[in-house]
Every structure is written in C-alpha cells, then in structure tokens.
Design an enzyme around this catalytic site. Structure first.
Site, mmCIF file in Angstrom:
data_model
loop_
_atom_site.group_PDB
_atom_site.id
_atom_site.type_symbol
_atom_site.label_atom_id
_atom_site.label_comp_id
_atom_site.label_asym_id
_atom_site.label_seq_id
_atom_site.Cartn_x
_atom_site.Cartn_y
_atom_site.Cartn_z
ATOM 1 N N HIS A 145 -47.073 74.114 8.352
ATOM 2 C CA HIS A 145 -47.045 73.695 6.684
ATOM 3 C C HIS A 145 -46.783 71.880 6.743
ATOM 4 C CE1 HIS A 145 -47.005 73.652 2.625
ATOM 5 N NE2 HIS A 145 -45.578 72.757 2.988
ATOM 6 N N GLU A 146 -44.828 72.458 7.551
ATOM 7 C CA GLU A 146 -43.949 71.226 6.905
ATOM 8 C C GLU A 146 -44.586 69.822 8.439
ATOM 9 O OE1 GLU A 146 -42.154 70.702 5.163
ATOM 10 O OE2 GLU A 146 -42.411 72.887 4.308
ATOM 11 N N HIS A 149 -46.858 68.026 6.664
ATOM 12 C CA HIS A 149 -46.561 66.854 6.104
ATOM 13 C C HIS A 149 -46.013 65.584 6.665
ATOM 14 C CE1 HIS A 149 -45.947 68.641 1.759
ATOM 15 N NE2 HIS A 149 -45.093 69.961 2.081
ATOM 16 N N GLU A 222 -49.378 69.636 -1.619
ATOM 17 C CA GLU A 222 -49.017 70.849 -0.201
ATOM 18 C C GLU A 222 -50.114 71.331 0.124
ATOM 19 O OE1 GLU A 222 -45.942 72.332 0.050
ATOM 20 O OE2 GLU A 222 -45.029 70.405 -0.551
#
Length: 292
Positions: A145-146, A149, A222
């Site tokens: 997930h990071e 980003h 997100e």
C-alpha cells in the site's frame, strides 16, 4: 488520527504568517496601493503559493522522521529487519521505483506511512505496533500500500493541488480585502486597516475550505494505494490487513497529527467532519477491494 491533518493547518499558518510579514515589509502593498492589479497579484500569489507547497514537499521526509522518531534501517540487525528490507526492495522493483529508505517508528498502534520529494527519493516507515500485531502477509500488504503511494506519485500530486489552492486562497483573500476596504469601508486613501484584517480573516476561512479539496484527494488516493497493495501482496492479504487495522481502531493514536494524511489508517468521522477526513472509512476500503 482524530482531527484534520496538521499538515493542512500548518500550510494555512505558514501562508498567514508570511502574508503578515510581506504586508509589514510593504511587498504586497505596492500591488494594491494605486488600485488592484489582478495580473501582478495573481503572479505573486502563484509564486508564493507554489513556493510554500514545494518547500513543504522538500522537507517532508526530514519532518516525518523528526515527528515520528522513525529510525532508518541502514544495516539490518535481525531477521525481521532483513525481511522488511527485502520485501520493500522486491515491491519497489515490481512497482518500477527506486528502493526507498525503510524505517521503523515507535507506536503501539498498527500504522505506516510513505513520504518523500519524489518517487525515487522516498521513505517508507512502519510502526512497532504494526510489526507486533500483524501477520507477515498482512505487513507485506501494508508495505505494498505504501509503495503504491510512492509509485502513484501521490506526494507530488498533493503538492501541486496544494499549490493551486494556495494561489487562489491568497488571490481571492486579497480581492475580498480590497473590496471591503474600498466598497464597504469606502477608504479612498491607499489601503487601510480594513484591507489587512479582512485579507487575513478571508485567507484563514478560504484555507480551511480549500483543505476540503485536499482531503478529498487524500481519500481517493487511499483506494488507489489499496489496489496497488492488493496487486503486490494479494487481495486477500490487503483485506486482512485492513480488517486488522479496523480491529485496532479503538487504540490510542500516538502517531503525530502532522503525519495523519500519510498513515495507512485514520479515525472515523461522520457528518460535516467527514469532509476533513484524510482517509475513507475502513469498511468502504474493504468493500472496494472485495468488489474489484
């Protein structure tokens, strides 16, 4: 995180303090002393608005380390840190970005964040609480997930959006200040105190309204980062990680509010307060993954 991300409020504070400073120095006065110069004022506001946003971006990694007490892993001290580095290296290669710095910060709450000035100069950090409470596949999903980003260029996009909003907040505040000073207060002798007071008040109010746009973008990113985490670590692992975060949502949040928009989870908000939430509800994120 229980309140609107402090980085938005910090941006408003910087704009306000700098505007006061420029007014005291007479820098902006020249643009309104002999009538409102919209072209010159817009150019000034754009240079200043984007300047503030990009300075914040340039300092983001340093500020994140200081705010959270994150310790960068230069050389792994144990098998867990080695696994963390290897996982981030594999995921960053799959996402097509340079290996970011990897750090651990002290916090009992499961959380993680990514920041940095560019895709190839990023920082990915996870909390001690996340490493202690999640299974390996769930941690892998959070890291994905990071990395998402970073790969999606969210920091740069957020900076550009903030720069545009800063420009119009500064410009419109001065339009309102000039109008109040000349039309309402009927001041014809240069610019008066009404201009300064109205400009500062308008700038604060418009800055808060502009933060709604910033937070809307933060919520949308997100979902994209969750999708990237699912691609890198598996959809079931990403869902399991979000479920784990949901189960721990009642824990006290020790992560600084300045990092609210950068963490993987945030507090639940309802009503008008939901407009200022940096993250969508975990239930909505889980539902989006299940429907994909």
């Amino acid at each position: 995180m229980k309140r609107v991300a402090l980085f938005v409020l910090t941006n408003i504070a910087i704009l306000t303090v700098a505007s006061l400073t420029f007014s005291l120095l007479g820098i902006t006065d020249a643009l309104v002393a002999n009538g409102f110069d919209p072209g010159g004022m817009l150019l000034f506001c754009a240079l200043f608005g984007f300047g503030v946003a990009f300075v914040s971006l340039a300092l983001s990694k340093w500020m994140a380390k200081r705010a959270t007490g994150a310790e960068v892993i230069d050389a792994p001290r144990n098998a867990g840190e080695r696994w963390l580095l290897d996982t981030v290296a594999r995921q960053s290669a799959a996402a097509g970005i340079a290996m970011p710095e990897v750090a651990i910060f002290p916090s009992p709450q499961p959380n993680a964040f990514a920041t940095g000035a560019s895709r190839d100069k990023a920082l990915v950090a996870v909390s001690t609480g996340l490493l202690d409470s999640m299974r390996e596949n769930e941690v892998e999903a959070v890291l994905g997930h990071e990395i998402g980003h970073v790969a999606n260029g969210d920091m740069l996009t957020l900076t550009l959006i903030q720069g545009v909003l800063n420009t119009f907040v500064l410009f419109l505040a001065r339009v309102i200040g000039f109008a109040v000073d000349r039309v309402v207060l009927r001041n014809e002798g240069g610019i008066g105190i009404g201009y300064f007071v109205t400009t500062i008040v308008a700038q604060i109010v418009l800055g808060i309204l502009a933060s709604i746009v910033v937070m809307w973008f933060s919520r949308q990113r997100e979902f994209r980062a969750d999708a990237q985490g699912a691609r890198l670590a598996g959809r079931n692992s990403m869902i399991a990680a979000l479920e784990r975060l949901k189960a721990s949502s009642g824990m006290p949040d020790t992560m600084p509010e300045s990092m609210a928009a950068f963490g993987i989870s945030s507090g639940v908000r309802r009503g008008l307060r939901a407009l200022f939430a940096s993250h969508p509800p975990l239930d909505a994120r889980i539902a989006a993954l299940r429907a994909s």
